[in-house]
Design a protein around this motif. Structure first.
Motif, PDB file in Angstrom:
ATOM      1  N   ARG A 119      22.776   8.908 -33.919  1.00  0.00           N
ATOM      2  CA  ARG A 119      23.995   9.172 -33.118  1.00  0.00           C
ATOM      3  C   ARG A 119      24.525  10.585 -33.372  1.00  0.00           C
ATOM      4  O   ARG A 119      24.936  11.271 -32.449  1.00  0.00           O
ATOM      5  CB  ARG A 119      25.080   8.149 -33.447  1.00  0.00           C
ATOM      6  N   LEU A 120      24.524  10.937 -34.642  1.00  0.00           N
ATOM      7  CA  LEU A 120      24.981  12.295 -34.987  1.00  0.00           C
ATOM      8  C   LEU A 120      24.080  13.328 -34.309  1.00  0.00           C
ATOM      9  O   LEU A 120      24.541  14.321 -33.742  1.00  0.00           O
ATOM     10  CB  LEU A 120      24.961  12.494 -36.506  1.00  0.00           C
ATOM     11  N   GLY A 121      22.772  13.045 -34.336  1.00  0.00           N
ATOM     12  CA  GLY A 121      21.814  13.960 -33.714  1.00  0.00           C
ATOM     13  C   GLY A 121      22.086  14.135 -32.228  1.00  0.00           C
ATOM     14  O   GLY A 121      22.037  15.257 -31.702  1.00  0.00           O
ATOM     15  N   ALA A 122      22.439  13.056 -31.569  1.00  0.00           N
ATOM     16  CA  ALA A 122      22.729  13.142 -30.136  1.00  0.00           C
ATOM     17  C   ALA A 122      23.983  13.980 -29.890  1.00  0.00           C
ATOM     18  O   ALA A 122      24.031  14.811 -28.964  1.00  0.00           O
ATOM     19  CB  ALA A 122      22.912  11.736 -29.562  1.00  0.00           C
ATOM     20  N   ALA A 123      24.988  13.770 -30.722  1.00  0.00           N
ATOM     21  CA  ALA A 123      26.231  14.539 -30.567  1.00  0.00           C
ATOM     22  C   ALA A 123      25.961  16.027 -30.810  1.00  0.00           C
ATOM     23  O   ALA A 123      26.438  16.903 -30.065  1.00  0.00           O
ATOM     24  CB  ALA A 123      27.283  14.027 -31.548  1.00  0.00           C
ATOM     25  N   LEU A 124      25.178  16.297 -31.857  1.00  0.00           N
ATOM     26  CA  LEU A 124      24.850  17.701 -32.160  1.00  0.00           C
ATOM     27  C   LEU A 124      24.064  18.338 -31.010  1.00  0.00           C
ATOM     28  O   LEU A 124      24.267  19.515 -30.675  1.00  0.00           O
ATOM     29  CB  LEU A 124      24.032  17.777 -33.458  1.00  0.00           C
ATOM     30  N   ALA A 125      23.200  17.537 -30.408  1.00  0.00           N
ATOM     31  CA  ALA A 125      22.429  18.063 -29.275  1.00  0.00           C
ATOM     32  C   ALA A 125      23.350  18.426 -28.112  1.00  0.00           C
ATOM     33  O   ALA A 125      23.160  19.451 -27.439  1.00  0.00           O
ATOM     34  CB  ALA A 125      21.403  17.022 -28.827  1.00  0.00           C
ATOM     35  N   GLY A 126      24.364  17.599 -27.891  1.00  0.00           N
ATOM     36  CA  GLY A 126      25.334  17.887 -26.821  1.00  0.00           C
ATOM     37  C   GLY A 126      26.053  19.202 -27.079  1.00  0.00           C
ATOM     38  O   GLY A 126      26.196  20.048 -26.179  1.00  0.00           O
ATOM     39  N   VAL A 127      26.482  19.377 -28.326  1.00  0.00           N
ATOM     40  CA  VAL A 127      27.193  20.626 -28.675  1.00  0.00           C
ATOM     41  C   VAL A 127      26.240  21.822 -28.535  1.00  0.00           C
ATOM     42  O   VAL A 127      26.631  22.898 -28.047  1.00  0.00           O
ATOM     43  CB  VAL A 127      27.769  20.540 -30.115  1.00  0.00           C
ATOM     44  N   SER A 128      24.995  21.614 -28.929  1.00  0.00           N
ATOM     45  CA  SER A 128      24.011  22.705 -28.806  1.00  0.00           C
ATOM     46  C   SER A 128      23.807  23.077 -27.339  1.00  0.00           C
ATOM     47  O   SER A 128      23.661  24.265 -26.999  1.00  0.00           O
ATOM     48  CB  SER A 128      22.672  22.287 -29.404  1.00  0.00           C
ATOM     49  N   ALA A 129      23.779  22.056 -26.472  1.00  0.00           N
ATOM     50  CA  ALA A 129      23.573  22.319 -25.044  1.00  0.00           C
ATOM     51  C   ALA A 129      24.719  23.154 -24.485  1.00  0.00           C
ATOM     52  O   ALA A 129      24.504  24.131 -23.746  1.00  0.00           O
ATOM     53  CB  ALA A 129      23.464  20.997 -24.288  1.00  0.00           C
TER      54      ALA A 129
END
Lengths: 217, 443
Positions: free
Chosen positions: A100-110
């Protein structure tokens, strides 16, 4: 040594290089940030606290209040970089964990990637910026875009962890020699200015009777 | 021709040595931190009045930093084009003169609003130091420094001239106030305060000195001028000629010692205050034995202690205040003058923006002594002129003689019907002389 271990080792070495080279550059300036010899009129420490907090708010900084888009993009870009570095770190130490954290981080990266591209377009489209920008400005921008894009691609299962770590290592190798070293010099520069203005009683601004500060936005 | 070439080679060699000496210093930190985001333009009065790329603060930083990068960074040495690093040569030195002396007053406003927090002024001052060591200071500025060192003050006022001026101002003052004891003391040992003035006050603005003398007298202060060193200005500061700046500071301290003064009070002067109060100890490498205070701080204290009887009704004009950069943004003196003006003006209005956010009037950085940049100087004052116009004030209190000269010019150019006055002059006008005790308190 497996490809994964090799990429992790390279990433570690690049991170050590970046941290060591930046620390060396900071050490070279060990005597440059000095206390005022003059009797202080205010508190250098209070100045530093103010300099790294309220002084950076759009209410106090025209570079933010007069340029909300660029300022906003800058904030998002830096958040994206932090998220991307976290993804890289997690890919090396816990590749299967924290989904879940990884998905959130991916969103911020995008979002950071979009901001990064926006700032590149701004640099290309603004004549005074274009005129004073050496290749380093574009290389730095593209290096950060690469980091953001590769971490995003990793989270989308388009890029293997080893490739992400190799690309991140490449970016880290460039950090201490190009413009990206401002990540360290920012603290030295703002700290130096704020300490001095604090000692002189300029930072933080005194409480006022009548007549506001009147920053024009 | 050969001597010209030799002189240029010597200048370049000195400049390179000076540039290398800056490598481990404060300015190099700031040069290394700029990201060239270009968000600084609207915070600079020169860029706003003449928005060409060369006037963008980031461009000025880059103009200096590119030379530093060439000699003191890895990529600068090995792949200069990649990082925009440039060799410093004779042509570059000439161009740098205009950049750091003619396109920046070192007001520091862009620093407070910089996204990073760069001290742009420190970078500009480092480059000025390099140019001064190479003998490339603009003529007007260099001449003023030389005059100050050779004669003790920037306008070559002689001791006789100072004594004569003091004598007739004393006569005027006594006549105007009805107090025989009100006068301008000169070279009086045992005075508590050594007062430094801008030599312009002696030559061209004696009413300012008369007002200060009246205020000192009304407050019962023990003070004196000195014929050896009367000058509050320090053009070594503008030229960043550190040895000259240190020498001028040292002379004042020696004279204060000789006269037995326990405090040096500085007339209203932005860079003078910054030089003596903040930079002087750095030039000398030690904290001075006695304090330097602005006359604004003294007036604030005297009024707070009710030492000066006043009648503010005598000043009904709408009054605004100009904030000199070196006094306020770099000196921390923003409230004493406001405390004074609120007490002595029936109608005081602020400019917007104000205090540390004020705009430079355009006359800072030694601009007034460099004729070659006069056109830009006047043009860059347009923002200040609009600030003044927006207040609707008829009087502009200006606690700096340098700024006052610039304000006199820009208000004339912009057709503003305002009076430019020192704070001490406004205070002098509202002193109720019937209630002045007329005692001079000795330390």
């Amino acid at each position: 040594m497996s490809p994964d271990s090799a990429s992790r080792a390279l990433l570690g070495a690049a991170a050590l290089w970046a941290a060591g080279a930046l620390a060396f550059q900071a050490w070279r300036f060990r005597g440059a940030v000095r206390r005022e010899i003059a009797e202080p009129r205010g508190s250098a420490l209070a100045g530093a606290v103010y300099g790294f907090t309220a002084a950076m708010s759009p209410a106090r900084k025209e570079s933010a209040s007069r340029h909300p888009l660029a300022f906003g993009a800058g904030i998002l870009l830096h958040l994206g970089v932090a998220a991307s570095l976290s993804i890289v770190f997690l890919s090396a130490v816990a590749p299967e964990g924290w989904p879940r954290l990884g998905a959130a981080l991916a969103g911020v990266s995008a979002v950071g990637l979009a901001a990064c591209v926006g700032l590149l377009v701004r640099r290309l489209a603004t004549a005074p910026l274009r005129e004073m920008s050496p290749p380093d400005d574009y290389i730095s921008n593209l290096a950060v875009a690469l980091l953001l894009a590769s971490s995003l691609a990793f989270r989308l299962d388009v890029l293997p962890a080893a490739a992400l770590q190799l690309l991140a290592a490449l970016v880290l190798l460039y950090v201490p020699v190009g413009k990206l070293r401002h990540g360290m010099f920012f603290f030295l520069a703002r700290g130096d200015l704020s300490l001095r203005l604090g000692a002189r009683g300029v930072y933080p601004p005194a409480a006022r009777k009548g007549g506001g500060r009147g920053v024009r936005r | 021709m050969a001597s010209d070439a030799e002189a240029r080679a010597r200048a370049l060699s000195s400049a390179l040595a000076a540039l290398d000496a800056e490598a481990g210093r404060q300015a190099a930190i700031h040069m290394s931190a700029c990201v060239r985001c270009g968000l600084c333009g609207q915070s600079c009065h020169i860029y706003r009045s003449e928005p060409t790329p060369a006037n963008l603060p980031a461009s000025k930083v880059e103009a200096v930093a590119s030379f530093h990068r060439r000699r003191h960074t890895f990529l600068g040495r090995h792949a200069p084009r990649l990082v925009g690093a440039r060799d410093l040569g004779p042509r570059e030195l000439e161009s740098l003169v205009e950049t750091v002396f003619g396109r920046c007053t070192g007001c520091g406003r862009c620093s407070l609003h910089c996204s990073i927090g760069l001290d742009v002024s420190a970078i500009i001052r480092a480059a000025r130091r390099v140019l001064t060591k190479a003998g490339l200071t603009p003529d007007g500025l260099r001449r003023t420094v030389r005059t100050q060192i050779e004669t003790g003050n920037q306008m070559a006022v002689t001791p006789e001239e100072l004594r004569e001026t003091a004598a007739w101002i004393s006569d005027e003052l006594a006549g105007e106030t009805g107090h025989e004891g009100a006068r301008v003391p000169v070279d009086e040992a045992g005075s508590r305060v050594l007062y430094l003035v801008n030599p312009r006050e002696i030559k061209f603005f004696p009413l300012s000195l008369q007002a200060a003398a009246g205020v000192f007298y009304a407050a019962g202060e023990s003070w004196t001028l000195s014929t050896r060193t009367c000058d509050v200005t320090n053009y070594g500061f503008y030229a960043v000629d550190d040895s000259a700046a240190a020498e001028l500071t040292r002379r004042v301290l020696e004279e204060a010692d000789r006269l037995g003064a326990s405090e040096v009070v500085l007339s209203e002067c932005g860079h003078g205050f910054r030089s003596f109060r903040w930079e002087g100890p750095g030039w000398l490498g030690e904290r001075p034995r006695i304090p330097f205070r602005s006359v604004l701080e003294r007036m604030d204290a005297w009024l707070a202690e009710d030492r000066i009887p006043i009648d503010p009704a005598r000043n009904a004009a709408v009054t605004t205040l100009h904030d000199p950069c070196n006094l306020v943004r770099w000196g921390g003196i923003s409230e004493p003058q406001r405390n004074v003006l609120r007490k002595i003006c029936a109608r005081f209005v602020e400019m917007t923006p104000n205090r540390a956010d004020n705009f430079c009037c355009g006359g800072g950085g030694g601009m007034l002594s460099m004729e070659e940049f006069g056109e830009r100087r006047v043009r860059s004052g347009s923002i200040k002129a609009e600030q003044i116009r927006a207040t609707g004030a008829r009087v502009v209190a200006c606690p700096c003689h340098n700024c006052a000269d610039q304000l006199l010019e820009i208000t004339r150019v912009h057709g503003l019907d305002v009076e430019i006055r020192a704070v001490v002059e406004i205070l002098y006008d509202v002193i109720d002389w019937r209630r002045v005790r007329g005692q001079t308190l000795r330390s």
